[in-house]
Design a protein around this motif. Structure first.
Motif, short mmCIF file in Angstrom:
data_model
loop_
_atom_site.label_atom_id
_atom_site.label_comp_id
_atom_site.label_asym_id
_atom_site.label_seq_id
_atom_site.Cartn_x
_atom_site.Cartn_y
_atom_site.Cartn_z
N SER A 29 -46.99 -6.15 -105.38
CA SER A 29 -47.85 -6.97 -104.52
C SER A 29 -47.22 -7.16 -103.14
O SER A 29 -47.90 -7.05 -102.12
N ALA A 30 -45.93 -7.42 -103.12
CA ALA A 30 -45.23 -7.59 -101.84
C ALA A 30 -45.26 -6.30 -101.03
O ALA A 30 -45.44 -6.32 -99.82
N ARG A 86 -47.57 -3.95 -101.18
CA ARG A 86 -48.93 -3.77 -100.67
C ARG A 86 -49.18 -4.65 -99.45
O ARG A 86 -49.79 -4.22 -98.49
N GLN A 87 -48.71 -5.89 -99.51
CA GLN A 87 -48.91 -6.80 -98.37
C GLN A 87 -48.16 -6.27 -97.15
O GLN A 87 -48.69 -6.25 -96.05
N GLY A 141 -49.89 -3.16 -95.81
CA GLY A 141 -51.11 -3.48 -95.08
C GLY A 141 -50.80 -3.94 -93.67
O GLY A 141 -51.47 -3.53 -92.71
N ALA A 142 -49.77 -4.72 -93.50
CA ALA A 142 -49.39 -5.20 -92.17
C ALA A 142 -48.87 -4.04 -91.33
O ALA A 142 -49.20 -3.92 -90.16
#
Length: 75
Positions: free
Chosen positions: A31-32, A34-35, A38-39
């Protein structure tokens, strides 16, 4: 890392909890990632647009680079 029973656990089977903890940690890390990805993608997209607007890159080359990044992140 692999889960293993915790020594001195008072007779409780901690293997099951270790596997759950490992799964939780892997999902949290994913999850980290992916975040963060995305940024970074947004930042790369803005940079590509800026460079194309400045005439340093063609729109086609900027699009190819962004497409390559998206494919790499999916893998």
């Amino acid at each position: 890392m692999h889960s293993s029973p915790v020594p001195g656990s008072g007779g409780h089977d901690t293997t099951q909890y270790g596997e759950r903890a490992e799964t939780y940690l892997r999902l949290l890390a994913e999850s980290a990632l992916r975040q963060a990805a995305g940024a970074d993608t947004d930042r790369v997209r803005r940079a590509a647009e800026t460079l194309a607007d400045a005439g340093v890159l063609t729109d086609q080359l900027a699009a190819e680079i962004l497409t390559g990044l998206q494919l790499a992140l999916r893998v």
